[in-house]
Design a protein around this motif. Structure first.
Motif, PDB file in Angstrom:
ATOM      1  N   THR A 184      57.055  22.038  66.866  1.00  0.00           N
ATOM      2  CA  THR A 184      57.400  21.588  68.213  1.00  0.00           C
ATOM      3  C   THR A 184      57.310  20.071  68.309  1.00  0.00           C
ATOM      4  N   ASN A 185      56.429  19.470  67.527  1.00  0.00           N
ATOM      5  CA  ASN A 185      56.326  18.019  67.567  1.00  0.00           C
ATOM      6  C   ASN A 185      57.497  17.323  66.910  1.00  0.00           C
ATOM      7  N   TYR A 217      54.006  26.456  54.430  1.00  0.00           N
ATOM      8  CA  TYR A 217      52.728  26.886  54.980  1.00  0.00           C
ATOM      9  C   TYR A 217      52.166  27.973  54.078  1.00  0.00           C
ATOM     10  N   ASP A 218      50.868  28.163  54.164  1.00  0.00           N
ATOM     11  CA  ASP A 218      50.204  29.178  53.350  1.00  0.00           C
ATOM     12  C   ASP A 218      50.456  30.549  53.977  1.00  0.00           C
ATOM     13  N   ASN A 251      52.730  23.968  65.923  1.00  0.00           N
ATOM     14  CA  ASN A 251      52.544  22.657  66.534  1.00  0.00           C
ATOM     15  C   ASN A 251      53.346  21.582  65.804  1.00  0.00           C
ATOM     16  N   GLN A 252      53.355  21.665  64.470  1.00  0.00           N
ATOM     17  CA  GLN A 252      54.150  20.694  63.702  1.00  0.00           C
ATOM     18  C   GLN A 252      55.629  20.816  64.046  1.00  0.00           C
ATOM     19  N   SER A 308      47.592  32.458  55.384  1.00  0.00           N
ATOM     20  CA  SER A 308      46.754  31.797  56.364  1.00  0.00           C
ATOM     21  C   SER A 308      46.437  32.761  57.501  1.00  0.00           C
ATOM     22  N   ALA A 309      45.257  32.598  58.077  1.00  0.00           N
ATOM     23  CA  ALA A 309      44.893  33.483  59.170  1.00  0.00           C
ATOM     24  C   ALA A 309      45.413  32.955  60.493  1.00  0.00           C
ATOM     25  N   ASN A 310      45.938  31.745  60.502  1.00  0.00           N
ATOM     26  CA  ASN A 310      46.297  31.131  61.777  1.00  0.00           C
ATOM     27  C   ASN A 310      47.508  30.232  61.596  1.00  0.00           C
ATOM     28  N   PHE A 311      48.520  30.432  62.418  1.00  0.00           N
ATOM     29  CA  PHE A 311      49.761  29.691  62.246  1.00  0.00           C
ATOM     30  C   PHE A 311      50.004  28.685  63.372  1.00  0.00           C
ATOM     31  N   ASP A 312      48.993  28.486  64.228  1.00  0.00           N
ATOM     32  CA  ASP A 312      49.171  27.582  65.362  1.00  0.00           C
ATOM     33  C   ASP A 312      49.549  26.170  64.921  1.00  0.00           C
ATOM     34  N   ALA A 313      48.927  25.717  63.828  1.00  0.00           N
ATOM     35  CA  ALA A 313      49.172  24.341  63.397  1.00  0.00           C
ATOM     36  C   ALA A 313      50.614  24.171  62.938  1.00  0.00           C
ATOM     37  N   VAL A 314      51.156  25.186  62.268  1.00  0.00           N
ATOM     38  CA  VAL A 314      52.552  25.109  61.816  1.00  0.00           C
ATOM     39  C   VAL A 314      53.472  25.018  63.025  1.00  0.00           C
TER      40      VAL A 314
END
Lengths: 417, 453
Positions: free
Chosen positions: A230-231, A215-216, A227-228, A219-225
């Motif tokens: 937990t999925n 991940y970057d 989410n990846q 980055s200003a936001n880590f929600d997507a990481v």
């Protein structure tokens, strides 16, 4: 180990008191330690993070370098000349600023550069240092790709490659009973190197790595990481991260993971991690654990450094940096020259095969008698391989308890691959 | 006697504790399980552990599939599972698995060995990467690990997801992110609209709000700290206008110089915060570590829901203010044409001051929201700044509504892109969309086409 430490302590104290006594006199003895003394003094530069994401790792390294210089000067300096004040530069977690710092220090005539702290920053100026035929030694670069980097014999490190730490981290996760593991790493040389070494280790053990993605870190936001992760439904998560990892750790806890399913390494090791996650209840991260190259476990060095820098709170990589400076000084003594082209040849030799010694003064005296020495460092036996890095490493496994307090629960030796 | 007790304890401890089990004396031990095709333990498999000079120990898996061999010293050992002791019709999951090299480090090492039906065996090559279609055997492995770890894992029903569920979840996360970007970006856009200044220091006004709230919340309830921080943001915005930008405008300093000055101000504020607050990341003191709950396919914390609700409320309020109040109309008028507004009797300086205060307050509020949803550190605003610029330009420079729409698009694209692409690239996609939209619609989504020249 204990015996050599006691010896070293005694030697350092003796040397220091002698030197102090000498200073009290006319300073006549201070310059008379060994032959030479007519050449140039050994000029050392230091590039450490004073600002930026890694700035919490800066103070221990800076103080350790200054401490090493003080010890060496107290013992009479290198080839009879005191090491001048360190030329300092700030790596700032910014390749451009790290590069500027390197240029400035090289222009000021440094014979050796200690640092940088992060592999990424080292990469940003290592070629200039090699071209200038100056020795570089880092106490905390751990990326495996530096082992095979074409450095013409000028780059060294006292921190073990993550090729050694990765398998231990993998075993730590696996031994705890986790068999499906997700890895989310900061996308730089450090994160990638450690993640790949850990993933390889896990697969060799028979665990399944369901995710290994970068991940970057800015980055200003880590929600997507998150989410990846937990999925991927892992039963353990490994975060080869720096401090930004807390922004992944916390949402994972909120998503129902328990801290004992989450692992990290040296980059995210912090005494205050509990308070960072929850200021009111640091115990929420009880069980969060990871690995790190063993840092201060060395009473003499520890107390010496504390005395030198009483305000220091973090000690990570301090012994490794101390060893860098001492090895550079010993190599110059062994080569009888403060020119990097000469003493770079001796860097490996002074760390292995020979009579063991553990302080600059002790080793220097052996060298003066024509003995081959084996420097036993503050961080461990050091013993450089031909690639100029430790071939074995002592890795400690740290864990936060239910109060959030971090402690070392185990120490293992990793190594030769 | 003692040994058996230790064995039992270790078997339990190794599975339950996060810490490696206590150091055994000497070289540690290998402690393993043998599992069959249906995740069941396999009894009676013989294990021989040897080093270079010969056998050091052997054991046979018990009814729980477990075995254990003590080691004399750390080092490299070969673990051989004796083929003739395998149950009829079962073979190692991978050819060659029956002989494994393991490094012993003086602690307790877990070894897992899988047997599968004949014909299910993989050759070494296609089994190596984790992505290999390992089918039943791997499932068994997962289940077994869940069982032995004795943990409630990430709640599979909650986190598992088909593509559609993931898409909805990411969409909601994107909306949350986008709303926060929108709140911070409105000020940037309004300031540009009224003064034509690209305020590079806007990101640091965001940081200032987040840090003020964090610091103040040590002394008062969080809501009070947040209100004070927003007021502080407004004050800071107003102060920079009064003491910096207005005098500069009066002296006729050109825009490009003012732009550079704003970069200087940004660096100054950022490093001042770094020095005063320190370089570490911290979490807000309130509303942390909440348990997620489930609405349909979406898993959110109550905090996230509140943030989305409050953000929408704030954006609507700003919209109404711009649309219907006197000062809102004046802002839009100044933004449309500063000179025309002045000549029609609007106090342009006063409107500009209000815009700066509003911008500062919204930036601070965005910073607080961001701090609640992510974390607080001295570079928060700086990391957000590029996205704010993207939102403003994407939506249409100078219009508040444009900044709202642009912020949402940027946030949603950044999050949803991770459905297909690595998370490292999420901001790249957001900025990529901006370029594409501008190629088609140079004035931005809600911007008004202007004649140039």
């Amino acid at each position: 180990m204990l015996r050599t430490r006691a010896l070293r302590f005694a030697a350092v104290t003796a040397a220091a008191s002698l030197a102090l006594a000498a200073c009290g006199g006319d300073g006549g003895e201070g310059a008379g330690g060994t032959d030479g003394g007519e050449g140039e003094p050994l000029i050392i530069g230091a590039i450490f993070p004073e600002t930026g994401d890694l700035s919490h790792l800066g103070p221990p390294q800076i103080e350790a370098a200054e401490y090493a210089v003080q010890e060496i000067n107290a013992a009479g300096g290198v080839l009879g000349q005191e090491i001048p004040t360190l030329l300092r530069g700030d790596e700032a977690n910014d390749p451009a600023r790290a590069g500027e710092a390197a240029d400035r220090i090289l222009a000021d005539g440094a014979d050796a550069i200690i640092g940088a702290a992060s592999t990424g920053m080292t990469m940003s100026f290592i070629d200039r240092v090699i071209d200038a035929e100056v020795v570089q030694c880092s106490g905390s670069n751990t990326a495996p790709n530096l082992t095979t980097y074409e450095d013409n014999g000028f780059y060294f490190r006292t921190a073990p490659s993550d090729a050694l730490q990765g398998p231990v981290l993998a075993e730590t996760v696996f031994n705890d009973g986790h068999s499906t593991v997700a890895i989310a790493f900061r996308a730089d040389d450090y994160g990638q190197g450690l993640a790949d070494a850990t993933a390889a280790g896990l697969e060799e053990l028979g665990a399944e790595v369901v995710m290994n993605e970068g991940y970057d870190p800015n980055s200003a936001n880590f929600d997507a990481v998150v989410n990846q992760i937990t999925n991927a439904e892992p039963d353990a998560v490994v975060l080869p991260s720096f401090e930004e990892g807390v922004q992944i750790l916390t949402p994972l806890l909120e998503a129902g993971y328990t801290p004992d399913q989450i692992y990290s390494a040296d980059g995210m090791r912090s005494e205050t991690m509990g308070e960072t996650v929850d200021p009111d209840d640091p115990g929420v991260i009880g069980g969060f654990s990871g690995t790190a190259p063993a840092s201060v476990e060395n009473e003499e060095f520890d107390s010496g450094l504390r005395e030198f820098a009483p305000e220091l709170e973090v000690f990570q990589y301090a012994p490794q940096v101390f060893d860098c400076v001492t090895i550079v000084a010993l190599a110059a003594e062994a080569a009888g020259s403060t020119s990097a082209a000469d003493f770079s040849q001796e860097m490996v030799n002074v760390t292995r095969e020979g009579e063991a010694c553990s302080s600059f003064a002790e080793c220097r005296d052996l060298l003066a008698d024509g003995t081959d020495i084996n420097y036993e460092g503050a961080s461990g036996p050091v013993d450089f391989t031909d690639a100029g890095e430790p071939g074995t490493a002592r890795i400690e496994i740290w864990e936060h308890d239910d109060e959030g307090v971090q402690s070392v629960v185990d120490t293992v030796d990793a190594g030769p691959l | 006697m003692r040994k058996r007790l230790v064995t039992v304890l270790l078997a339990v401890a190794a599975a339950l504790l996060a810490a490696p089990a206590a150091l055994a004396d000497g070289g540690g031990a290998f402690q393993g399980t043998v599992e069959g095709p249906g995740e069941e333990p396999v009894e009676g498999v013989e294990v021989v552990v040897s080093d270079g000079s010969g056998e050091v120990g052997r054991d046979t898996s018990d009814s729980a599939g477990e075995w254990r061999v003590e080691l004399p010293e750390p080092g490299r050992y070969t673990i051989s599972f004796q083929t003739e002791s395998f149950p009829e019709g079962l073979v190692p999951r991978e050819a060659g698995d029956e002989e494994a090299q393991r490094q012993a480090r003086g602690n307790e090492q877990r070894v897992v060995f899988f047997l599968v039906e004949e014909g299910q065996q993989q050759t070494g090559e296609d089994a190596a990467p984790s992505a290999s279609p390992t089918g039943g055997a791997d499932e068994g492995e997962d289940e077994a690990a869940d069982g032995t770890a004795g943990e409630v894992l990430g709640d599979p029903e909650q986190t598992g997801g088909t593509f559609g569920q993931r898409a909805v979840q990411l969409l909601v996360l994107g909306v949350l992110y986008g709303l926060i970007i929108a709140i911070t970006a409105i000020g940037l856009s309004l300031i540009f609209g009224t003064t034509r200044l690209i305020n590079f220091a806007h990101g640091d006004m965001v940081t200032l709000g987040a840090i003020l709230a964090l610091v103040l919340s040590a002394f008062m309830p969080f809501w009070a700290a947040a209100l004070l921080a927003v007021a502080g943001g407004a004050l800071f915005g107003g102060a920079t206008e009064t003491f910096l930008w207005r005098p500069l405008r009066r002296r006729g300093v050109a825009l490009i110089q003012m732009f550079i000055i704003s970069i200087g101000l940004s660096l100054f504020v950022r490093y001042l915060i770094n020095v005063l607050f320190g370089p570490n990341r911290e979490r807000m003191r309130a509303y942390q570590l909440q348990e997620s709950f489930q609405i349909g396919p979406v898993s959110l914390t109550p905090r996230d829901v509140w943030l989305i609700g409050l953000s929408v409320l704030v954006l609507v309020a700003v919209g109404l203010m711009l649309q219907f109040t006197r000062i809102g109309k004046a802002m839009r008028a100044v933004s449309d044409n500063r000179d025309l507004a002045r000549s029609s009797g609007i106090d342009v300086d006063r409107v500009t001051l209000v815009v700066w205060m509003l911008g500062g307050a919204l930036a601070a509020l965005g910073g607080i929201f961001y701090g609640l949803s992510q974390s607080v550190h001295w570079q928060v605003g700086f990391h957000l700044l590029l996205l704010m610029f993207a939102a403003v330009i994407l939506g249409g420079l100078g219009t508040a509504y444009g900044a709202m729409v642009g912020g949402l698009v940027v946030g949603i694209v950044a999050q949803v892109s991770t459905l297909w692409f690595p998370a490292e690239l999420q901001n790249a996609w957001a900025l990529g969309i901006m370029i594409i939209v501008l190629l088609v619609r140079p004035q931005g989504i809600l911007g008004r086409a202007e004649r140039v020249g």
